[in-house]
Design a protein around this motif. Structure first.
Motif, PDB file in Angstrom:
ATOM      1  N   UNK A 175      55.443 -32.122 -13.466  1.00 17.83           N
ATOM      2  CA  UNK A 175      54.253 -32.893 -13.113  1.00 17.83           C
ATOM      3  C   UNK A 175      53.035 -32.091 -13.559  1.00 17.83           C
ATOM      4  N   UNK A 176      52.053 -32.783 -14.133  1.00 20.84           N
ATOM      5  CA  UNK A 176      50.826 -32.117 -14.567  1.00 20.84           C
ATOM      6  C   UNK A 176      49.683 -32.553 -13.666  1.00 20.84           C
ATOM      7  N   UNK A 177      48.995 -31.573 -13.077  1.00 20.05           N
ATOM      8  CA  UNK A 177      47.896 -31.834 -12.152  1.00 20.05           C
ATOM      9  C   UNK A 177      46.644 -31.096 -12.624  1.00 20.05           C
ATOM     10  N   UNK A 178      45.467 -31.480 -12.127  1.00 15.87           N
ATOM     11  CA  UNK A 178      44.259 -30.717 -12.476  1.00 15.87           C
ATOM     12  C   UNK A 178      44.394 -29.243 -12.099  1.00 15.87           C
ATOM     13  N   UNK A 179      45.076 -28.970 -11.001  1.00 20.93           N
ATOM     14  CA  UNK A 179      45.387 -27.591 -10.588  1.00 20.93           C
ATOM     15  C   UNK A 179      46.638 -27.640  -9.731  1.00 20.93           C
ATOM     16  N   UNK A 180      47.462 -26.627  -9.848  1.00 21.06           N
ATOM     17  CA  UNK A 180      48.703 -26.601  -9.075  1.00 21.06           C
ATOM     18  C   UNK A 180      48.399 -26.120  -7.661  1.00 21.06           C
ATOM     19  N   UNK A 181      49.060 -26.724  -6.676  1.00 21.13           N
ATOM     20  CA  UNK A 181      48.852 -26.317  -5.284  1.00 21.13           C
ATOM     21  C   UNK A 181      49.714 -25.098  -4.970  1.00 21.13           C
ATOM     22  N   UNK A 182      49.362 -24.403  -3.895  1.00 21.00           N
ATOM     23  CA  UNK A 182      50.154 -23.241  -3.489  1.00 21.00           C
ATOM     24  C   UNK A 182      51.571 -23.654  -3.114  1.00 21.00           C
ATOM     25  N   UNK A 183      51.717 -24.838  -2.503  1.00 21.36           N
ATOM     26  CA  UNK A 183      53.049 -25.319  -2.140  1.00 21.36           C
ATOM     27  C   UNK A 183      53.903 -25.594  -3.366  1.00 21.36           C
ATOM     28  N   UNK A 184      53.325 -26.222  -4.382  1.00 20.71           N
ATOM     29  CA  UNK A 184      54.067 -26.492  -5.623  1.00 20.71           C
ATOM     30  C   UNK A 184      54.437 -25.190  -6.319  1.00 20.71           C
ATOM     31  N   UNK A 185      53.485 -24.267  -6.343  1.00 20.08           N
ATOM     32  CA  UNK A 185      53.742 -22.986  -7.009  1.00 20.08           C
ATOM     33  C   UNK A 185      54.857 -22.229  -6.305  1.00 20.08           C
ATOM     34  N   UNK A 186      54.806 -22.209  -4.976  1.00 20.28           N
ATOM     35  CA  UNK A 186      55.836 -21.523  -4.200  1.00 20.28           C
ATOM     36  C   UNK A 186      57.200 -22.166  -4.402  1.00 20.28           C
ATOM     37  N   UNK A 187      57.234 -23.503  -4.434  1.00 22.26           N
ATOM     38  CA  UNK A 187      58.512 -24.195  -4.617  1.00 22.26           C
ATOM     39  C   UNK A 187      59.071 -23.928  -6.012  1.00 22.26           C
ATOM     40  N   UNK A 188      58.215 -23.903  -7.035  1.00 18.03           N
ATOM     41  CA  UNK A 188      58.661 -23.607  -8.393  1.00 18.03           C
ATOM     42  C   UNK A 188      59.305 -22.224  -8.467  1.00 18.03           C
ATOM     43  N   UNK A 189      58.702 -21.257  -7.801  1.00 10.11           N
ATOM     44  CA  UNK A 189      59.238 -19.892  -7.816  1.00 10.11           C
ATOM     45  C   UNK A 189      60.591 -19.849  -7.105  1.00 10.11           C
ATOM     46  N   UNK A 190      60.695 -20.557  -5.977  1.00  8.13           N
ATOM     47  CA  UNK A 190      61.965 -20.595  -5.241  1.00  8.13           C
ATOM     48  C   UNK A 190      63.069 -21.222  -6.089  1.00  8.13           C
ATOM     49  N   UNK A 191      62.747 -22.318  -6.772  1.00  8.04           N
ATOM     50  CA  UNK A 191      63.738 -22.985  -7.626  1.00  8.04           C
ATOM     51  C   UNK A 191      64.155 -22.064  -8.772  1.00  8.04           C
ATOM     52  N   UNK A 192      63.185 -21.375  -9.374  1.00  9.52           N
ATOM     53  CA  UNK A 192      63.493 -20.445 -10.466  1.00  9.52           C
ATOM     54  C   UNK A 192      64.433 -19.343  -9.974  1.00  9.52           C
ATOM     55  N   UNK A 193      64.165 -18.827  -8.779  1.00 13.36           N
ATOM     56  CA  UNK A 193      64.996 -17.765  -8.206  1.00 13.36           C
ATOM     57  C   UNK A 193      66.440 -18.232  -8.035  1.00 13.36           C
ATOM     58  N   UNK A 194      66.618 -19.423  -7.455  1.00 12.91           N
ATOM     59  CA  UNK A 194      67.962 -19.957  -7.234  1.00 12.91           C
ATOM     60  C   UNK A 194      68.674 -20.225  -8.562  1.00 12.91           C
ATOM     61  N   UNK A 195      67.970 -20.861  -9.503  1.00  9.45           N
ATOM     62  CA  UNK A 195      68.583 -21.192 -10.790  1.00  9.45           C
ATOM     63  C   UNK A 195      69.018 -19.945 -11.556  1.00  9.45           C
ATOM     64  N   UNK A 196      68.158 -18.949 -11.584  1.00  8.33           N
ATOM     65  CA  UNK A 196      68.478 -17.741 -12.355  1.00  8.33           C
ATOM     66  C   UNK A 196      69.602 -16.958 -11.684  1.00  8.33           C
ATOM     67  N   UNK A 197      69.625 -16.948 -10.367  1.00  7.17           N
ATOM     68  CA  UNK A 197      70.738 -16.306  -9.667  1.00  7.17           C
ATOM     69  C   UNK A 197      72.057 -16.980 -10.062  1.00  7.17           C
ATOM     70  N   UNK A 198      72.054 -18.316 -10.094  1.00 11.81           N
ATOM     71  CA  UNK A 198      73.256 -19.041 -10.502  1.00 11.81           C
ATOM     72  C   UNK A 198      73.642 -18.753 -11.939  1.00 11.81           C
ATOM     73  N   UNK A 199      72.652 -18.664 -12.817  1.00 10.35           N
ATOM     74  CA  UNK A 199      72.952 -18.375 -14.232  1.00 10.35           C
ATOM     75  C   UNK A 199      73.497 -16.962 -14.407  1.00 10.35           C
ATOM     76  N   UNK A 200      72.982 -16.018 -13.622  1.00 11.30           N
ATOM     77  CA  UNK A 200      73.501 -14.653 -13.682  1.00 11.30           C
ATOM     78  C   UNK A 200      74.954 -14.590 -13.175  1.00 11.30           C
ATOM     79  N   UNK A 201      75.240 -15.339 -12.102  1.00  9.85           N
ATOM     80  CA  UNK A 201      76.613 -15.382 -11.591  1.00  9.85           C
ATOM     81  C   UNK A 201      77.550 -15.997 -12.624  1.00  9.85           C
ATOM     82  N   UNK A 202      77.059 -17.003 -13.348  1.00 14.47           N
ATOM     83  CA  UNK A 202      77.849 -17.643 -14.396  1.00 14.47           C
ATOM     84  C   UNK A 202      78.161 -16.660 -15.515  1.00 14.47           C
ATOM     85  N   UNK A 203      77.156 -15.876 -15.920  1.00 18.30           N
ATOM     86  CA  UNK A 203      77.382 -14.861 -16.954  1.00 18.30           C
ATOM     87  C   UNK A 203      78.365 -13.798 -16.456  1.00 18.30           C
ATOM     88  N   UNK A 204      78.232 -13.429 -15.186  1.00 20.77           N
ATOM     89  CA  UNK A 204      79.128 -12.430 -14.601  1.00 20.77           C
ATOM     90  C   UNK A 204      80.563 -12.938 -14.595  1.00 20.77           C
TER      91      UNK A 204
END
Length: 408
Positions: A175-204
């Protein structure tokens, strides 16, 4: 609804592709095999008139939405793949409806993370990928873009001197907004953390991770790197009025990270002699823009930094310290950069893009000179690099041949 292609397709042959056939059943002669990431949709690559296009089968609603988002990101100069067109109204010969297709231009010299990490994965390679992804996420957030599904799989990587540059390749959840909210930014970081953890486990699980690499710790590193960069770019700085030089230091620090400060907001803290300084508008590509202005070379940020360093060394070594910068840049381009690129045999130039080739030649020259105890010069360095390094590198621009052209 009849077949319709909407967008800015530059190749008339796009209309001649077999749009009445499901993408996973397309004949081999229409396809080229390139490494691709994991996708929930069917994705194929087609080459027409020397250009390669990525084609993703997706519902009409999401095809239109992602196409528009990619165009919006392009207008913001955000690092993302280039949209070409959407194809709607697809029907099979038996009259059944087929999903629409999103067409994007394949990003030359780019690789999905699994191709970059082929073979045994070293910690420093993963660290450079995470750095690139953190920079990409920060740049998107500064633009006001909420990704919604940040991961290594939804990113393409290009070599950028000794690092990587990351590009968004999947925007369907964004989603593109005039400015990203703190809630959206925090959720994006949380999703990135979960996804990358899963990708690392897959590589392992696939035996691709070095035993010293902790998947959870690496996922947490992305969050830490992102937060450090975000704070550096956006955090208020409180200074004493007499310490105005710290504002200049802040600007220089941001420039060294590859960002330009277009505007600063400065206000006095009530009841004190202190000033609150905030970078109001921050644009990425500080070194890219300088190199492009001087030479016309459009390269990645770290490549630009390296080429500018060589340009500055050329200015000193040729006694042109006080000459106009544009004149020196023209001479450097004609006397240094172009001769190195032209010395690479034509059949090997598809290995890496020119700026990356030049960077690696400079590195090779340094190692040769260290071993010889003297500067060996560019000509000898180019010959040695071609004969001993470049011939053994994979071709990152060409098609990767596989017995099964539909295999990942």
């Amino acid at each position: 609804m009849p077949l319709q292609i909407t967008g800015a397709p530059s190749d008339p042959d796009l209309i001649r592709l077999p749009w009445d056939v499901p993408l996973e059943e397309w004949p081999v002669h229409h396809l080229v095999t390139l490494p691709r990431g994991i996708s929930r949709h069917v994705v194929r690559f087609a080459r027409l008139s020397g250009r390669v296009y990525a084609i993703k089968e997706i519902s009409t609603r999401y095809a239109k939405r992602e196409y528009q988002l990619l165009w919006d990101l392009a207008r913001h100069d955000a690092p993302a793949v280039e949209p070409v067109a959407i194809v709607t109204g697809r029907t099979a010969p038996d009259g059944s409806e087929l999903d629409s297709a999103l067409i994007t231009r394949h990003l030359q010299f780019s690789l999905p993370y699994r191709a970059v990490l082929s073979g045994s994965v070293r910690p420093d390679t993963l660290t450079r990928l995470l750095d690139a992804l953190a920079v990409l996420l920060v740049r998107l957030h500064l633009t006001g873009f909420y990704w919604g599904d940040c991961s290594l799989s939804n990113t393409l990587f290009r070599r950028d001197a000794g690092a990587f540059a990351a590009y968004l390749v999947d925007a369907e959840t964004g989603e593109l907004h005039p400015a990203i909210s703190e809630g959206q930014r925090s959720h994006d970081i949380d999703v990135a953390h979960v996804n990358i953890y899963g990708e690392m486990l897959d590589l392992e699980a696939g035996g691709l991770l070095h035993p010293t690499i902790d998947p959870l710790a690496f996922a947490e590193q992305l969050v830490e790197r992102y937060q450090r960069l975000w704070d550096e770019l956006t955090e208020d700085e409180i200074i004493e009025e007499v310490d105005w030089h710290r504002v200049d230091q802040r600007v220089r620090r941001l420039n060294s990270l590859g960002f330009d400060v277009a505007e600063m907001m400065v206000r006095r803290k009530a009841g004190t002699s202190r000033l609150i300084v905030r970078p109001k508008v921050v644009d990425a590509g500080h070194h890219q823009r300088r190199l492009l202005r001087l030479t016309g070379l459009d390269v990645e940020e770290n490549q630009a930094r390296r080429l500018l360093n060589d340009l500055d060394s050329f200015r000193v070594s040729t006694g042109l310290r006080h000459e106009d910068e544009a004149i020196v840049a023209h001479r450097w381009l004609a006397e240094v950069f172009q001769p190195v690129v032209n010395a690479i045999p034509a059949d090997l130039r598809r290995k890496l893009e020119p700026a990356q080739l030049f960077h690696e030649v400079l590195d090779h020259r340094w190692y040769m000179s260290e071993a010889a105890g003297k500067d060996v010069g560019l000509e000898a360095a180019v010959r040695s690099y071609v004969d001993n390094v470049l011939v053994h590198k994979p071709d990152e621009k060409a098609v990767i041949v596989s017995p099964d052209p539909l295999s990942p």
